[in-house]
Design an enzyme around this catalytic site. Structure first.
Site, short mmCIF file in Angstrom:
data_model
loop_
_atom_site.label_atom_id
_atom_site.label_comp_id
_atom_site.label_asym_id
_atom_site.label_seq_id
_atom_site.Cartn_x
_atom_site.Cartn_y
_atom_site.Cartn_z
N TYR A 131 0.75 -1.30 0.05
CA TYR A 131 0.10 0.01 0.04
C TYR A 131 0.72 1.39 0.17
CZ TYR A 131 -4.00 -3.03 1.20
OH TYR A 131 -4.95 -4.26 1.28
N SER A 139 -4.94 -13.47 2.75
CA SER A 139 -5.79 -12.65 2.04
C SER A 139 -5.73 -13.27 0.50
CB SER A 139 -5.30 -11.31 2.04
OG SER A 139 -5.90 -10.38 1.14
N GLN A 181 -4.79 -24.41 8.39
CA GLN A 181 -3.33 -24.19 8.96
C GLN A 181 -3.01 -23.08 9.72
OE1 GLN A 181 -0.64 -25.35 5.96
NE2 GLN A 181 -1.88 -27.24 5.45
N LEU A 187 -17.74 -3.59 -0.37
CA LEU A 187 -18.67 -2.61 -1.26
C LEU A 187 -18.08 -2.55 -2.77
CD1 LEU A 187 -19.06 0.18 1.42
CD2 LEU A 187 -20.45 -1.60 1.13
N SER A 224 -15.03 -2.60 -3.85
CA SER A 224 -14.24 -1.25 -4.04
C SER A 224 -14.96 0.00 -4.47
CB SER A 224 -13.14 -1.59 -5.01
OG SER A 224 -12.43 -2.85 -4.74
#
Length: 269
Positions: A69, A166, A179, A214, A216
């Site tokens: 990011y 993710s 896991q 939402l 994005s």
């Protein structure tokens, strides 16, 4: 003022208590290569500090960042100084964003380097939750790279409190929950393919964070329907969901999201 303070809940069996909405911070660090419908200006430190203070007042204690990011982590360190006990911090390993491009490295060496760098940037001794930032090859990453085992070792060493994925696939999400501690999955009005991961989490007491709740910012429905409310009714109507990450930098959107989430969760309980 409506607040999410009464609705904090356990993130699976991690021992972490989190708000049902988390604040995503990609827009604090990066404005290139993002998939939002409208352009935006990265907030300056004063605006970012006000946004974080508002989120905290509204009962949000979950903050989501990542090395990919842009400058998000290194900005959050100073911005959150003196507030460490107020926040549950989620960061990631595996994806780097340089010169407008993503590159991926899921090696154990890079995971260790990445976590140590995040600790320095965030000015903290531990990160609450570290997720593998998948490029889509979830199963191969989890089974072949060694990154999962490395995160387990970092948890054992106290550098992180929980770990997971993710991801982008049902198979990856299920493997991560078997896991690890948590999976971050896409689930919204338009995309429900990863629902089996939510079902598994509900049955086995694992943590689930929702990304793109939402879509994005693309969530929109017919006249007279509040797309945010409809999205939250879907998401919080599933017992496997712990929290949804919302990446807004607009204070009005933030307060509307919180009021809507509180109303929806109240109506479901």
């Amino acid at each position: 003022m409506t607040s999410l303070h009464p609705f904090h809940r356990p993130l699976g069996s991690t021992g972490l208590m989190v708000s049902p909405l988390g604040l995503g911070t990609v827009k604090l660090g990066r404005d290139q290569g993002v998939k939002y419908p409208n352009g935006f200006t990265i907030p300056d430190d004063t605006e970012a500090r006000q946004l974080l203070a508002m989120a905290r007042d509204l009962g949000i204690n979950l903050i989501d960042t990542a090395p990919a990011y842009g400058r998000s982590e290194e900005r959050l360190g100073p911005l959150l100084r003196g507030q460490r006990e107020d926040w549950v911090i989620v960061s990631k390993v595996g994806e780097e964003f340089e010169a407008g491009q993503s590159r991926f490295d899921f090696s154990p060496e890079h995971a260790r380097f990445s976590v140590e760098r995040s600790l320095k940037r965030l000015e903290t001794d531990f990160i609450d939750l570290v997720l593998i930032h998948s490029d889509g090859n979830d199963v191969a990453i989890l089974q072949e790279s060694g990154v999962l085992e490395t995160l387990a070792e970092l948890k054992q060493a106290g550098k992180i409190r929980a770990f997971g994925l993710s991801g982008k696939t049902v198979e990856g999400g299920l493997l991560a929950l078997q896991q690890g501690d948590c999976a971050m999955v896409t689930y919204n009005l338009a995309e429900r393919g990863e629902k089996p991961v939510l079902d598994y989490a509900a049955q086995h007491g694992k943590g689930i964070l929702i990304k793109k709740a939402l879509a994005s910012g693309h969530a929109c429905l017919g006249a007279g329907v509040d797309p945010v409310r409809a999205s939250f009714e879907l998401i919080f109507g599933h017992p496997g969901v712990t929290s949804a990450i919302i990446g807004t930098i607009n204070p009005l959107h933030l307060s509307h999201n919180v009021a809507t989430a509180a109303a929806v969760i109240s109506s479901l309980s």
